[in-house]
Design a protein around this motif. Structure first.
Motif, short mmCIF file in Angstrom:
data_model
loop_
_atom_site.label_atom_id
_atom_site.label_comp_id
_atom_site.label_asym_id
_atom_site.label_seq_id
_atom_site.Cartn_x
_atom_site.Cartn_y
_atom_site.Cartn_z
N ILE A 66 19.85 11.59 -36.47
CA ILE A 66 19.62 11.92 -37.88
C ILE A 66 19.62 13.44 -38.07
CG2 ILE A 66 17.94 11.83 -39.77
CD1 ILE A 66 17.08 9.07 -38.67
N SER A 67 19.00 14.16 -37.13
CA SER A 67 18.95 15.62 -37.22
C SER A 67 20.35 16.21 -37.20
CB SER A 67 18.13 16.19 -36.06
OG SER A 67 16.80 15.76 -36.11
N TRP A 68 21.17 15.76 -36.25
CA TRP A 68 22.54 16.30 -36.17
C TRP A 68 23.35 15.95 -37.42
CZ3 TRP A 68 24.76 20.00 -33.68
CH2 TRP A 68 26.15 20.07 -33.61
N PHE A 69 23.17 14.75 -37.94
CA PHE A 69 23.89 14.34 -39.14
C PHE A 69 23.53 15.22 -40.33
CE2 PHE A 69 23.91 11.86 -43.10
CZ PHE A 69 25.27 11.57 -43.19
N THR A 91 24.74 19.02 -39.75
CA THR A 91 26.19 19.21 -39.92
C THR A 91 26.63 18.97 -41.34
OG1 THR A 91 26.55 16.91 -39.18
CG2 THR A 91 26.73 18.66 -37.52
N LEU A 92 25.86 18.17 -42.07
CA LEU A 92 26.16 17.96 -43.49
C LEU A 92 25.95 19.25 -44.27
CD1 LEU A 92 27.00 15.32 -44.98
CD2 LEU A 92 24.64 15.12 -45.75
N ILE A 93 24.97 20.03 -43.85
CA ILE A 93 24.65 21.29 -44.53
C ILE A 93 25.54 22.44 -44.04
CG2 ILE A 93 22.84 23.03 -44.89
CD1 ILE A 93 20.79 20.74 -44.51
N ILE A 94 25.68 22.59 -42.72
CA ILE A 94 26.42 23.72 -42.15
C ILE A 94 27.93 23.51 -42.19
CG2 ILE A 94 26.67 25.18 -40.09
CD1 ILE A 94 23.96 25.41 -41.41
N PHE A 97 33.27 28.46 -34.30
CA PHE A 97 32.17 28.66 -33.36
C PHE A 97 30.96 29.27 -34.05
CE2 PHE A 97 35.42 28.29 -29.96
CZ PHE A 97 34.76 27.35 -29.18
N ASN A 98 31.20 30.06 -35.08
CA ASN A 98 30.10 30.61 -35.88
C ASN A 98 29.29 29.48 -36.51
OD1 ASN A 98 28.42 32.12 -37.49
ND2 ASN A 98 30.03 33.18 -38.58
N ALA A 99 30.01 28.56 -37.20
CA ALA A 99 29.34 27.43 -37.85
C ALA A 99 28.70 26.49 -36.82
CB ALA A 99 30.35 26.67 -38.71
N LEU A 100 29.39 26.27 -35.70
CA LEU A 100 28.87 25.38 -34.67
C LEU A 100 27.57 25.93 -34.08
CD1 LEU A 100 29.35 22.85 -32.89
CD2 LEU A 100 30.54 24.35 -31.29
N SER A 101 27.52 27.23 -33.85
CA SER A 101 26.32 27.84 -33.27
C SER A 101 25.13 27.72 -34.22
CB SER A 101 26.58 29.30 -32.93
OG SER A 101 27.53 29.40 -31.92
N LYS A 102 25.37 27.94 -35.50
CA LYS A 102 24.29 27.79 -36.48
C LYS A 102 23.76 26.36 -36.46
CE LYS A 102 26.06 31.29 -39.71
NZ LYS A 102 26.67 31.50 -41.04
N ALA A 103 24.68 25.40 -36.44
CA ALA A 103 24.28 23.99 -36.42
C ALA A 103 23.51 23.67 -35.14
CB ALA A 103 25.51 23.09 -36.54
N PHE A 104 23.95 24.20 -34.01
CA PHE A 104 23.32 23.90 -32.73
C PHE A 104 21.90 24.48 -32.67
CE2 PHE A 104 22.59 24.61 -28.16
CZ PHE A 104 22.77 23.31 -27.70
N VAL A 105 21.73 25.71 -33.15
CA VAL A 105 20.40 26.33 -33.16
C VAL A 105 19.43 25.52 -34.01
CG1 VAL A 105 19.08 28.35 -33.91
CG2 VAL A 105 21.22 28.66 -32.64
N LEU A 106 19.89 25.12 -35.20
CA LEU A 106 19.04 24.30 -36.07
C LEU A 106 18.74 22.95 -35.43
CD1 LEU A 106 20.59 25.00 -39.60
CD2 LEU A 106 18.40 25.81 -38.71
N PHE A 107 19.71 22.42 -34.71
CA PHE A 107 19.53 21.13 -34.04
C PHE A 107 18.46 21.24 -32.95
CE2 PHE A 107 21.18 18.02 -30.77
CZ PHE A 107 20.74 16.89 -31.45
#
Length: 449
Positions: free
Chosen positions: A40-43, A46-49, A64-74
């Motif tokens: 649920i967290s990843w969903f 990624t919906l936001i980022i 990779f910029n967007a992916l890193s932001k999503a990963f940190v929040l995850f």
């Protein structure tokens, strides 16, 4: 996206890397709860980022910029948020191992994806690009839109219809009658009006049909000089402007990010690299040429303000040091200097310049004052490169434009790459340039002499 979810769940299930320390009697219930939380967290994140948006065409550094932001929040959501809900003790060791492996695998799959995309760019373009946008009429901006192949693919421009049935050079599709026919018989998702001379009755009829068929309508402003140079739209206080050069680094937040990285990276290099390298190089230079370890030269900096650029001395003292750049088999270069230039060791003292704020780790390379004076008179847009800080390495250098200048054409190619960097800056583009710089040093660069 599918691969990411498979990776997230497989590492969790098969690796048995559980977040919490819990009573084994409640194993099944707690395990399902943890599994639900991470999915649920990843969903939601990624919906936001939106790291998967435009993945087929997005530049790799932006992804990779967007992916890193999503990963940190995850990481934060998965490791911290559950502890606020459950009265359980988190096993941070297992959490660390889980996210370390997860970060590696999702990054590795991206590298494979982008390598495949690069190798099969044309084939993928034919398969994935959907050309369902049409232009009506012509103006200067529409000419720019359709002549830019990358932009045309991104927007999906099929071609141009003209009100007067006058054939154009820009992928002519027909007159207004042909447009009405195509609106009824072909798939069109977007219409862009590019001619304010179109008759009102025809305009209203097109709009009525488009609205009925749920086709989106756009209009572009006309400005007769818009196609004479690069441009993009900027909105200030709800008023649209056409700006001749895009500057991501004009954003104060991005300036702070870049400067913070410069300070951290340069401080690390000064403490762990230059602290022992300077005495070692100084000793070798003293033995070989009996000269001072540093070569200090005035170079053009931000806003063309000169600064003292530091380098390890790689040449014998000479009168032409401020006028003539190094050439292949240059007799001024010492034996140890040749080694330093080949491995780019001679540039390392510039981390001191970075720490002091005269330079950045990544940016257009600073030129000698004599070069700036000469090429600013004969090379278009040369001075534009000075609207950002110069760098130890840059996009031009990793793309093959470094070393000796043989003609004005060589300088123009270098300037084009510098301006591209200024217009497309992102933190992850800087990371990409640093990685390619290190890769070129290990691989060896024929132009490094």
């Amino acid at each position: 996206m599918i691969i990411d979810y498979i990776t997230i769940n497989c590492l969790f299930i098969f690796g048995k890397l559980y977040f919490f320390e819990f009573d084994h009697r409640d194993f099944a219930q707690e395990f399902r709860t943890q599994l639900a939380i991470i999915n649920i967290s990843w969903f939601v994140i990624t919906l936001i980022i939106k790291p998967y948006k435009s993945l087929k065409v997005k530049e790799s550094s932006l992804h990779f910029n967007a992916l890193s932001k999503a990963f940190v929040l995850f990481v934060l959501a998965s490791a911290i948020f559950p502890s606020l809900i459950f009265s359980l003790k988190i096993n941070y060791r297992n959490v660390f191992i889980y996210f370390l492996l997860l970060g590696f695998f999702i990054t590795f799959t991206r590298f494979l994806l982008f390598l495949y995309r690069k190798k099969n760019r044309v084939k993928l373009g034919r398969k994935f690009y959907s050309f369902d946008t049409v232009l009506i009429g012509e103006n200067k901006l529409s000419t720019s839109l359709i002549s830019n192949s990358h932009l045309r693919r991104s927007i999906g421009i099929r071609g141009t219809y003209t009100p007067l049935s006058k054939e154009t050079k820009n992928k002519y599709l027909g007159g207004i009658d042909q447009l009405f026919y195509d609106l009824e018989n072909t798939k069109i998702n977007n219409i862009i009006f590019c001619d304010d001379n179109i008759e009102v009755d025809i305009y209203k009829k097109i709009v009525d049909i488009a609205e009925h068929k749920m086709i989106r309508i756009y209009m572009v402003p006309d400005f007769k000089y818009v196609n004479l140079g690069p441009n993009y739209f900027d909105v200030i206080n709800d008023i649209p402007f056409i700006k001749l050069i895009r500057e991501p680094l004009s954003n104060p937040k991005k300036q702070i990010l870049k400067r913070s990285f410069d300070i951290a990276f340069s401080l690390f290099a000064i403490i762990f690299l230059l602290s022992w390298l300077i005495p070692l190089v100084a000793l070798i230079v003293k033995i070989e040429s009996n000269e001072f370890v540093f070569f200090i030269q005035k170079r053009s900096g931000l806003n063309n303000v000169p600064f003292n650029c530091l380098k390890f001395r790689s040449m014998k003292s000479n009168r032409n040091a401020d006028l003539q750049i190094a050439k292949k088999n240059d007799v001024r270069i010492t034996k140890f200097g040749a080694f330093m230039r080949k491995t780019s060791i001679d540039e390392l003292p510039q981390f001191i310049n970075v720490f002091l704020g005269d330079m950045s780790v990544v940016g257009p390379r600073p030129h000698m004052l004599s070069q700036t004076e000469m090429y600013s008179k004969i090379t278009k847009k040369y001075m534009t490169r000075h609207i950002v800080k110069p760098g130890i390495t840059g996009w031009a250098q990793v793309m093959g434009s470094r070393g000796e200048i043989f003609s004005v054409k060589d300088m123009e190619k270098r300037i084009e790459k510098d301006i591209w960097y200024i217009q497309n800056w992102s933190f992850f583009l800087d990371m990409k340039i640093i990685f390619l710089t290190l890769y070129n040093i290990v691989k060896g660069d024929d132009q490094a002499y």
